[in-house]
Design an enzyme around this catalytic site. Structure first.
Site, PDB file in Angstrom:
ATOM      1  NE  ARG A   1      -3.496   2.322   2.750  1.00  0.00           N
ATOM      2  CZ  ARG A   1      -3.234   3.277   3.660  1.00  0.00           C
ATOM      3  NH1 ARG A   1      -2.239   3.150   4.518  1.00  0.00           N
ATOM      4  NH2 ARG A   1      -3.976   4.356   3.726  1.00  0.00           N
TER       5      ARG A   1
ATOM      6  CG  HIS B   1      -0.852   9.033   3.237  1.00  0.00           C
ATOM      7  ND1 HIS B   1      -1.012   7.683   3.497  1.00  0.00           N
ATOM      8  CD2 HIS B   1      -0.507   9.601   4.418  1.00  0.00           C
ATOM      9  CE1 HIS B   1      -0.765   7.449   4.786  1.00  0.00           C
ATOM     10  NE2 HIS B   1      -0.457   8.592   5.365  1.00  0.00           N
TER      11      HIS B   1
ATOM     12  CD  GLU C   1      -4.846   7.988   9.422  1.00  0.00           C
ATOM     13  OE1 GLU C   1      -4.370   9.031   9.880  1.00  0.00           O
ATOM     14  OE2 GLU C   1      -4.539   6.876   9.852  1.00  0.00           O
TER      15      GLU C   1
ATOM     16  CG  ASN D   1      -5.323   3.724   8.468  1.00  0.00           C
ATOM     17  OD1 ASN D   1      -5.455   2.691   7.806  1.00  0.00           O
ATOM     18  ND2 ASN D   1      -4.738   4.805   7.996  1.00  0.00           N
TER      19      ASN D   1
ATOM     20  CE1 TYR E   1      -0.348   3.185  13.501  1.00  0.00           C
ATOM     21  CE2 TYR E   1      -2.203   4.315  12.506  1.00  0.00           C
ATOM     22  CZ  TYR E   1      -0.976   3.702  12.385  1.00  0.00           C
ATOM     23  OH  TYR E   1      -0.379   3.596  11.146  1.00  0.00           O
TER      24      TYR E   1
ATOM     25  CD  GLU F   1      -1.669   4.213   7.882  1.00  0.00           C
ATOM     26  OE1 GLU F   1      -1.450   4.738   8.995  1.00  0.00           O
ATOM     27  OE2 GLU F   1      -1.796   4.864   6.828  1.00  0.00           O
TER      28      GLU F   1
HETATM   29  C1  FCB Z   1      -1.306   7.447  10.502  1.00  0.00           C
HETATM   30  C2  FCB Z   1      -0.823   7.955   9.163  1.00  0.00           C
HETATM   31  C3  FCB Z   1       0.532   7.424   8.752  1.00  0.00           C
HETATM   32  C4  FCB Z   1       1.484   7.353   9.919  1.00  0.00           C
HETATM   33  C5  FCB Z   1       0.838   6.637  11.080  1.00  0.00           C
HETATM   34  C6  FCB Z   1       1.739   6.471  12.276  1.00  0.00           C
HETATM   35  O1  FCB Z   1      -2.214   8.345  11.042  1.00  0.00           O
HETATM   36  O2  FCB Z   1      -1.743   7.621   8.158  1.00  0.00           O
HETATM   37  O3  FCB Z   1       1.030   8.221   7.717  1.00  0.00           O
HETATM   38  O4  FCB Z   1       1.915   8.607  10.243  1.00  0.00           O
HETATM   39  O5  FCB Z   1      -0.305   7.320  11.479  1.00  0.00           O
END
Ligand code: FCB
Length: 488
Positions: free
Chosen positions: A94, A137, A182, A311, A313, A391
């Protein structure tokens, strides 16, 4: 219809928590990067400034004043990087394309810049790696920012033109197209909080940008669908799971609802359901969003897609009272910034007793199970859209040995835990079709510059040498076997 219901932490079944975890046949294993974070070659072959080149020059905006002028130099080293992907047994890569390389200054097509993506795509295909292409992006041509950027409706139309340029060049070889990565970050970190390029700090510009980004997405999907009815079209959104401090306290539940609205549902609802959620509209009333919503926009924005990229985290614990301790996570840059939320009065994120990564993001894999189940039930399932985790990953302060090798068991554990959480969601009915580690390489981490390392492959920025970390070796076996081995 309730748009926000607090849920409790999900307890992952014992089999998924520690045994061998086998993924469905055909599940795609990949890794992700983004143009500005890895390509470098910022002014090569006719490329001109994007908003990130310009933002990196603003004193105090990026840690150490780092910029992406060289980054990982993937523009020149893509062959080596694709060979690396093959060694890692990746099914798919990707990557994003740079609007400023293809239409420098937002102007006519630059054939020399476009040709780079021809070479990259051909190299991927020659190595049996599926190109998973993201058009945007975060790197708007600076010249378009000077015409108002995403706060200007016209940018949405320019984006659709750029999508067509890319499809005319690569549509014969690229079948998966993601419009935006995002848009929450582009709109609200870029135009409201000022943590990201272009660094504006205006609540109404953030809302205008959010709407125009979605309009650009919808216009691009329409244009691509017309050209390639069978293509896999989608968008990648970032999500958080918002948990109230006290689920019995209506004020805490309302704080979590507001964050959920302005982070998750702000984009998911218009794109998948064709309408802004009434409670979100109420929260941001008076800040001008309605002025930008023209008749017919929501039909365009909700043009059917095939895939939703997720995505993930971390999640948040949210309360209506200030927390006793601050939760960290923002780059310690000198420039003053604002809250990225248009209206987060009385909304406070509280730290929890969870381990954190080097970004100070809490490690919460079970949140990913809950998120995927919620998306399946409320959004993608009813709309017949496939899910893909585009992600997920973590930064750690890696310490290399003399050969450059990093024994990053912490990162390996992070991936292990999150893949198990995804399998749990699949077992409970979420239609998840692939996973991309963020990131293939250590790279330019936006306002953090080169200060944070997310790669499964280490990059020595002095020599550009790549060294596969322990997590990368482990991930290569996972990708080869389609399974996560039992925990030792
Ligand atoms: C996401 C982004 C990516 C990277 C990660 C850690 O929000 O899409 O570019 O910075 O965080």
């Amino acid at each position: 219809m309730t748009s926000f219901r607090p849920t409790s932490p999900h307890v992952i079944s014992p089999a998924n928590a520690s045994g061998v975890v086998r993924f469905p046949e055909g599940f795609l294993w990949g890794a992700a990067t983004a143009a500005y974070q890895v390509e470098g070659a910022a002014w090569t072959d006719g490329r001109q400034d994007s908003i990130w080149d310009e933002f990196a020059r603003v004193p105090g905006a990026v840690l150490h004043g780092d910029d992406g002028a060289v980054a990982c130099d993937q523009y020149h080293r893509y062959r080596e990087d694709v060979a690396l992907m093959r060694r890692l047994n990746l099914d798919t890569y990707r990557f994003s394309t740079s609007w400023s390389r293809v239409h420098p200054a937002g102007g006519p097509v630059n054939p020399a810049g476009l040709a780079y993506y021809d070479r990259l795509v051909d190299e991927l295909l020659a190595n049996d790696i599926l190109p998973w292409l993201t058009l945007y992006h975060w790197d708007l041509p600076q010249a378009l920012e000077e015409q108002g950027g995403w706060a200007n409706r016209d940018t949405a139309y320019r984006f659709a033109d750029y999508a067509v340029t890319m499809h005319e060049a690569l549509g014969d070889r690229v079948g998966v197209w993601t419009t935006l990565n995002e848009p929450w970050c582009s709109a609200f970190l870029g135009y409201t909080g000022g943590q990201h390029a272009p660094g504006r700090q205006s609540r109404s510009d953030g809302l205008a940008a959010a709407h125009h980004l979605m309009l650009g997405h919808g216009l691009a999907v329409q244009a691509l669908r017309e050209r390639a009815p069978e293509a896999n079209l989608g968008i990648t959104l970032n999500f958080e799971v918002e948990d109230p401090v006290d689920p019995e306290n209506p004020a805490d539940v309302d704080a979590a609802r507001r964050l959920d609205g302005q982070f998750n549902r702000m984009f998911a609802d218009p794109i998948i359901k064709g309408a802004y959620a009434p409670d979100v509209l109420e929260d941001v009333a008076g800040l001008g969003l309605e002025d930008h919503v023209h008749d017919g926009d929501l039909e365009i924005i909700s043009t059917p897609i095939d895939s939703l990229g997720v995505n993930y985290y971390h999640g948040n614990l949210v309360g209506s009272e200030p927390a006793r301790a601050e939760r960290g996570g923002e780059a310690p840059t000198d420039r003053a910034t604002s809250s990225p939320f248009p209206n987060d009065e009385g909304v406070y994120v509280h730290p929890r007793d969870l381990p954190v990564t080097d970004m100070e993001w809490e490690i919460q894999p079970e949140g990913l199970t809950r998120l995927l189940l919620r998306l399946q039930k409320d959004y993608t399932g009813p709309a017949g859209i496939k899910l893909c985790v585009t992600e997920n990953g973590c930064a750690y302060d890696d310490v290399p040995d003399e050969s450059g090798y990093v024994d990053d068991q912490n990162r390996l554990d992070f991936y292990d835990g999150h893949l198990r959480a995804i399998k749990e969601a699949i077992d409970l009915g979420a239609d998840v079709n692939g996973y991309f580690a963020w990131s293939l390489l250590d790279n330019y981490e936006w306002a953090w510059g080169y200060g944070k390392r997310f790669g499964i492959v280490r990059v020595d920025y002095e020599t550009q040498e790549r060294t596969v970390k322990a997590s990368g070796r482990w991930y290569a076996d996972v990708a080869r076997d389609g399974l996560v081995p039992a925990r030792p």
